[in-house]
Design a protein around this motif. Structure first.
Motif, PDB file in Angstrom:
ATOM      1  N   LEU A 136     -31.840  -5.153  34.299  1.00 14.97           N
ATOM      2  CA  LEU A 136     -32.264  -3.976  35.054  1.00 14.97           C
ATOM      3  C   LEU A 136     -33.392  -4.451  35.949  1.00 14.97           C
ATOM      4  O   LEU A 136     -34.339  -5.081  35.474  1.00 14.97           O
ATOM      5  CB  LEU A 136     -32.775  -2.868  34.141  1.00 14.97           C
ATOM      6  CG  LEU A 136     -31.748  -2.150  33.289  1.00 14.97           C
ATOM      7  CD1 LEU A 136     -32.413  -1.009  32.525  1.00 14.97           C
ATOM      8  CD2 LEU A 136     -30.622  -1.609  34.127  1.00 14.97           C
ATOM      9  N   ILE A 137     -33.266  -4.176  37.226  1.00 11.73           N
ATOM     10  CA  ILE A 137     -34.283  -4.578  38.197  1.00 11.73           C
ATOM     11  C   ILE A 137     -34.918  -3.293  38.703  1.00 11.73           C
ATOM     12  O   ILE A 137     -34.310  -2.548  39.483  1.00 11.73           O
ATOM     13  CB  ILE A 137     -33.651  -5.365  39.365  1.00 11.73           C
ATOM     14  CG1 ILE A 137     -32.773  -6.491  38.840  1.00 11.73           C
ATOM     15  CG2 ILE A 137     -34.752  -5.887  40.294  1.00 11.73           C
ATOM     16  CD1 ILE A 137     -31.781  -7.013  39.861  1.00 11.73           C
ATOM     17  N   PHE A 138     -36.123  -3.017  38.245  1.00 15.53           N
ATOM     18  CA  PHE A 138     -36.776  -1.758  38.574  1.00 15.53           C
ATOM     19  C   PHE A 138     -37.586  -1.856  39.860  1.00 15.53           C
ATOM     20  O   PHE A 138     -38.439  -2.743  39.996  1.00 15.53           O
ATOM     21  CB  PHE A 138     -37.713  -1.310  37.451  1.00 15.53           C
ATOM     22  CG  PHE A 138     -37.009  -0.778  36.245  1.00 15.53           C
ATOM     23  CD1 PHE A 138     -36.260   0.388  36.316  1.00 15.53           C
ATOM     24  CD2 PHE A 138     -37.108  -1.425  35.029  1.00 15.53           C
ATOM     25  CE1 PHE A 138     -35.619   0.892  35.189  1.00 15.53           C
ATOM     26  CE2 PHE A 138     -36.479  -0.929  33.897  1.00 15.53           C
ATOM     27  CZ  PHE A 138     -35.727   0.235  33.982  1.00 15.53           C
ATOM     28  N   ASP A 139     -37.318  -0.942  40.773  1.00 17.77           N
ATOM     29  CA  ASP A 139     -38.210  -0.686  41.899  1.00 17.77           C
ATOM     30  C   ASP A 139     -39.308   0.184  41.289  1.00 17.77           C
ATOM     31  O   ASP A 139     -39.227   1.408  41.286  1.00 17.77           O
ATOM     32  CB  ASP A 139     -37.449   0.046  43.008  1.00 17.77           C
ATOM     33  CG  ASP A 139     -38.309   0.380  44.214  1.00 17.77           C
ATOM     34  OD1 ASP A 139     -39.542   0.215  44.149  1.00 17.77           O
ATOM     35  OD2 ASP A 139     -37.737   0.826  45.224  1.00 17.77           O
ATOM     36  N   THR A 140     -40.308  -0.457  40.732  1.00 16.15           N
ATOM     37  CA  THR A 140     -41.298   0.260  39.935  1.00 16.15           C
ATOM     38  C   THR A 140     -42.076   1.293  40.741  1.00 16.15           C
ATOM     39  O   THR A 140     -42.345   2.376  40.213  1.00 16.15           O
ATOM     40  CB  THR A 140     -42.225  -0.732  39.205  1.00 16.15           C
ATOM     41  OG1 THR A 140     -41.433  -1.777  38.635  1.00 16.15           O
ATOM     42  CG2 THR A 140     -42.986  -0.047  38.095  1.00 16.15           C
ATOM     43  N   PRO A 141     -42.428   1.056  42.012  1.00 16.47           N
ATOM     44  CA  PRO A 141     -43.079   2.131  42.772  1.00 16.47           C
ATOM     45  C   PRO A 141     -42.204   3.384  42.869  1.00 16.47           C
ATOM     46  O   PRO A 141     -42.709   4.504  42.792  1.00 16.47           O
ATOM     47  CB  PRO A 141     -43.308   1.515  44.151  1.00 16.47           C
ATOM     48  CG  PRO A 141     -43.374   0.058  43.891  1.00 16.47           C
ATOM     49  CD  PRO A 141     -42.410  -0.199  42.762  1.00 16.47           C
ATOM     50  N   TYR A 142     -40.905   3.199  42.998  1.00 19.37           N
ATOM     51  CA  TYR A 142     -39.987   4.335  43.008  1.00 19.37           C
ATOM     52  C   TYR A 142     -40.110   5.128  41.709  1.00 19.37           C
ATOM     53  O   TYR A 142     -40.233   6.356  41.717  1.00 19.37           O
ATOM     54  CB  TYR A 142     -38.554   3.839  43.232  1.00 19.37           C
ATOM     55  CG  TYR A 142     -37.478   4.813  42.825  1.00 19.37           C
ATOM     56  CD1 TYR A 142     -37.279   5.989  43.538  1.00 19.37           C
ATOM     57  CD2 TYR A 142     -36.659   4.552  41.735  1.00 19.37           C
ATOM     58  CE1 TYR A 142     -36.285   6.889  43.158  1.00 19.37           C
ATOM     59  CE2 TYR A 142     -35.666   5.433  41.357  1.00 19.37           C
ATOM     60  CZ  TYR A 142     -35.485   6.606  42.070  1.00 19.37           C
ATOM     61  OH  TYR A 142     -34.510   7.494  41.690  1.00 19.37           O
TER      62      TYR A 142
END
Length: 157
Positions: free
Chosen positions: A6-12
């Motif tokens: 899982l590659i999270f766009d953490t700011p999103y």
């Protein structure tokens, strides 16, 4: 067994949590971002049967590489103009920094990517490229349509 990232766009995830759980506090400290992101991590990990996770964060410097390449980049963004808006932005940043520097590492996560002058999208692209090179699989968790260019038979969104 092939790894499934899982590659999270953490700011999103942080902005989603901020608008969903704004006002949530614990011992007089705002915690909505922290709670919402941690809840989302558990939900996505369980639902998508991930074996590994990568968290990609934005740098907060104004002179990031994209802005240097295209001066009008994000020029339509609203700057906080009132003391309350500035307080909310500062509080949001405090929670994001705690998530990146304290809570995710203390839980045991190691793939926490943050690079001076780069945005989360750039880091997501680099992680995706490495996953493809290793012939593993990845799922990007984001809403940014610019990331569609990363989709392959090994990377989904």
């Amino acid at each position: 067994m092939t790894k499934r990232w899982l590659i999270f766009d953490t700011p999103y995830l942080c902005y989603r949590a901020y608008y969903t759980f704004r006002g949530l506090t614990y011992e007089d400290l705002e915690t909505g971002v922290l709670y919402g992101v941690l809840r989302d991590i558990v939900t996505f990990t369980d639902t998508l049967a991930a074996t590994d996770i990568a968290f990609c964060f934005d740098c907060k410097r104004k002179d990031n590489i994209r802005k240097n390449l295209c001066p009008g980049y994000k020029s339509n963004r609203h700057e906080p103009s009132t003391p309350e808006e500035r307080r909310l932005v500062k509080e949001f940043g405090r929670q994001v920094k705690l998530l990146r520097t304290k809570y995710l590492p203390s839980i045991g996560y190691r793939n926490i990517f943050f690079q001076d002058r780069y945005e989360a999208d750039d880091l997501i692209a680099a992680v995706s490229r490495e996953i493809r090179r290793r012939e593993e699989r990845g799922i990007i968790i984001a809403s940014d349509q610019d990331l569609y260019q990363l989709l392959t038979n090994r990377i989904s969104m």
